[in-house]
Design an enzyme around this catalytic site. Structure first.
Site, PDB file in Angstrom:
ATOM      1  N   GLU A  95       0.839  -1.199   0.000  1.00  0.00           N
ATOM      2  CA  GLU A  95       0.000   0.000   0.000  1.00  0.00           C
ATOM      3  C   GLU A  95       0.881   1.260   0.000  1.00  0.00           C
ATOM      4  O   GLU A  95       1.870   1.329   0.754  1.00  0.00           O
ATOM      5  CB  GLU A  95      -0.864   0.033   1.266  1.00  0.00           C
ATOM      6  N   ASP A 118      -6.487   7.361  -7.411  1.00  0.00           N
ATOM      7  CA  ASP A 118      -7.940   7.131  -7.436  1.00  0.00           C
ATOM      8  C   ASP A 118      -8.655   8.334  -6.809  1.00  0.00           C
ATOM      9  O   ASP A 118      -8.355   8.705  -5.668  1.00  0.00           O
ATOM     10  CB  ASP A 118      -8.280   5.850  -6.658  1.00  0.00           C
ATOM     11  N   LYS A 122     -17.259  10.164  -4.813  1.00  0.00           N
ATOM     12  CA  LYS A 122     -18.430  10.346  -3.930  1.00  0.00           C
ATOM     13  C   LYS A 122     -17.994  10.935  -2.594  1.00  0.00           C
ATOM     14  O   LYS A 122     -17.007  10.485  -2.006  1.00  0.00           O
ATOM     15  CB  LYS A 122     -19.112   8.994  -3.694  1.00  0.00           C
ATOM     16  N   ASP A 154      -6.788  13.864 -13.454  1.00  0.00           N
ATOM     17  CA  ASP A 154      -7.777  14.338 -14.429  1.00  0.00           C
ATOM     18  C   ASP A 154      -9.006  14.861 -13.702  1.00  0.00           C
ATOM     19  O   ASP A 154      -9.936  15.333 -14.336  1.00  0.00           O
ATOM     20  CB  ASP A 154      -8.226  13.174 -15.322  1.00  0.00           C
TER      21      ASP A 154
HETATM   22  C1  LIG Z   1      -5.550   5.185 -11.852  1.00  0.00           C
HETATM   23  S1  LIG Z   1      -4.216   4.081 -11.838  1.00  0.00           S
HETATM   24  C2  LIG Z   1      -2.856   5.081 -12.441  1.00  0.00           C
HETATM   25  C3  LIG Z   1      -1.674   4.244 -12.860  1.00  0.00           C
HETATM   26  C4  LIG Z   1      -0.466   5.033 -13.360  1.00  0.00           C
HETATM   27  N1  LIG Z   1       0.055   5.909 -12.312  1.00  0.00           N
HETATM   28  C5  LIG Z   1      -0.819   5.843 -14.575  1.00  0.00           C
HETATM   29  O1  LIG Z   1      -0.816   7.082 -14.491  1.00  0.00           O
HETATM   30  O2  LIG Z   1      -1.080   5.252 -15.618  1.00  0.00           O
HETATM   31  C6  LIG Z   1      -3.864   4.011 -10.088  1.00  0.00           C
HETATM   32  C7  LIG Z   1      -2.906   2.891  -9.762  1.00  0.00           C
HETATM   33  O3  LIG Z   1      -2.578   2.998  -8.398  1.00  0.00           O
HETATM   34  C8  LIG Z   1      -2.763   1.751  -7.756  1.00  0.00           C
HETATM   35  N2  LIG Z   1      -3.178   2.067  -6.403  1.00  0.00           N
HETATM   36  C9  LIG Z   1      -4.279   2.764  -6.020  1.00  0.00           C
HETATM   37  N3  LIG Z   1      -4.310   2.921  -4.697  1.00  0.00           N
HETATM   38  C10 LIG Z   1      -3.212   2.297  -4.214  1.00  0.00           C
HETATM   39  C11 LIG Z   1      -2.693   2.106  -2.910  1.00  0.00           C
HETATM   40  N4  LIG Z   1      -3.327   2.597  -1.857  1.00  0.00           N
HETATM   41  N5  LIG Z   1      -1.536   1.425  -2.774  1.00  0.00           N
HETATM   42  C12 LIG Z   1      -0.902   0.917  -3.863  1.00  0.00           C
HETATM   43  N6  LIG Z   1      -1.348   1.073  -5.129  1.00  0.00           N
HETATM   44  C13 LIG Z   1      -2.482   1.752  -5.305  1.00  0.00           C
HETATM   45  C14 LIG Z   1      -3.830   1.043  -8.566  1.00  0.00           C
HETATM   46  O4  LIG Z   1      -3.780  -0.350  -8.417  1.00  0.00           O
HETATM   47  C15 LIG Z   1      -3.499   1.508  -9.971  1.00  0.00           C
HETATM   48  O5  LIG Z   1      -2.564   0.665 -10.591  1.00  0.00           O
END
Ligand SMILES: C[S@@+](CC[C@H](N)C(=O)[O-])C[C@H]1O[C@@H](n2cnc3c(N)ncnc32)[C@H](O)[C@@H]1O
Length: 211
Positions: A95, A118, A122, A154
């Site tokens: 994480e 992410d 909401k 975005d």
């Molecule tokens: C929206 S994607 C963006 C991926 C990349 N940074 C890009 O710009 O193409 C978010 C990535 O972060 C990872 N992720 C989200 N929250 C996370 C967390 N708390 N710990 C580790 N990875 C996380 C997801 O699995 C995903 O691969």
């Protein structure tokens, strides 16, 4: 049966590009992981590793560590790094919050990249957003003096949220102009194809770590 007997040679080679910490309660031994003390850049949420691997190829004099929680994406990343024999690229499956707060030594990171975290749109999910006061405090501790955090999203509402939290941390993090020196991420390409706006913020550490 031992791991060496079970796993094909290719998979064993790829494993060398993933970090498996011996002790998750101790900071990472970065000079052992990379075999040197070059500047370290961390890609937080590195996805399938497109940015990480291309940045590692472009800047061999820097080390790049991806932090990603999804196994399939970690495997893709290490496969790409292995195919290019990038000794300056590694990925860690954990994480983000835990890595920044507990696994990165103080004053060890030259630059963090946080691309398209992410947004949790909401309202009732806002508490799940990665960027909050504690996260920025942990980032500041892990950054070297004048180290930086580069953020892209975005999502306009999440961007305003991030700007507000960053403004509250202005005694330790100050905005500096964005520069296009890095490769695109997967999500950069997706949003560019849709002509969607991308919001960017580059913050530089301006004070010593509080530790
Ligand atoms: C929206 S994607 C963006 C991926 C990349 N940074 C890009 O710009 O193409 C978010 C990535 O972060 C990872 N992720 C989200 N929250 C996370 C967390 N708390 N710990 C580790 N990875 C996380 C997801 O699995 C995903 O691969």
């Amino acid at each position: 049966m031992s791991l060496a007997e079970e796993a094909p040679l290719e998979a064993l080679e790829e494993q060398q590009f993933e970090v498996f910490p011996a002790d998750l309660c101790q900071p990472l031994l970065l000079s052992e992981i990379f075999g040197n003390d070059r500047p370290l850049e961390i890609d937080l949420g590195s996805g399938s590793g497109k940015f990480l691997v291309e940045a590692g190829r472009r800047y061999p004099e820097r080390n790049f560590l991806g932090v990603e929680r999804l196994l399939g994406r970690v495997r893709k990343t290490r496969r790409k790094a292995c195919q290019l024999s990038l000794t300056n690229v590694r990925v860690l499956r954990v994480e983000i919050d835990y890595a920044v707060k507990y696994l990165l030594p103080a004053d060890s990171v030259s630059r963090f990249h946080l691309s398209f975290p992410d947004p949790w749109p909401k309202r009732r999910h806002h508490s799940r957003r990665l960027v909050d006061v504690e996260f920025l405090e942990a980032v500041v501790i892990a950054l070297e003096s004048t180290g930086e955090l580069w953020i892209k999203t975005d999502h306009a509402d999440y961007f305003r949220w991030i700007e507000k939290i960053a403004a509250g941390a202005c005694s330790t993090l100050q905005e500096v102009p964005w520069e296009n020196e890095y490769p695109d991420t997967d999500f950069d390409e997706t949003f560019a194809a849709e002509n969607a706006p991308i919001y960017r913020l580059r913050l530089r550490k301006v004070s010593r770590s509080p530790r």
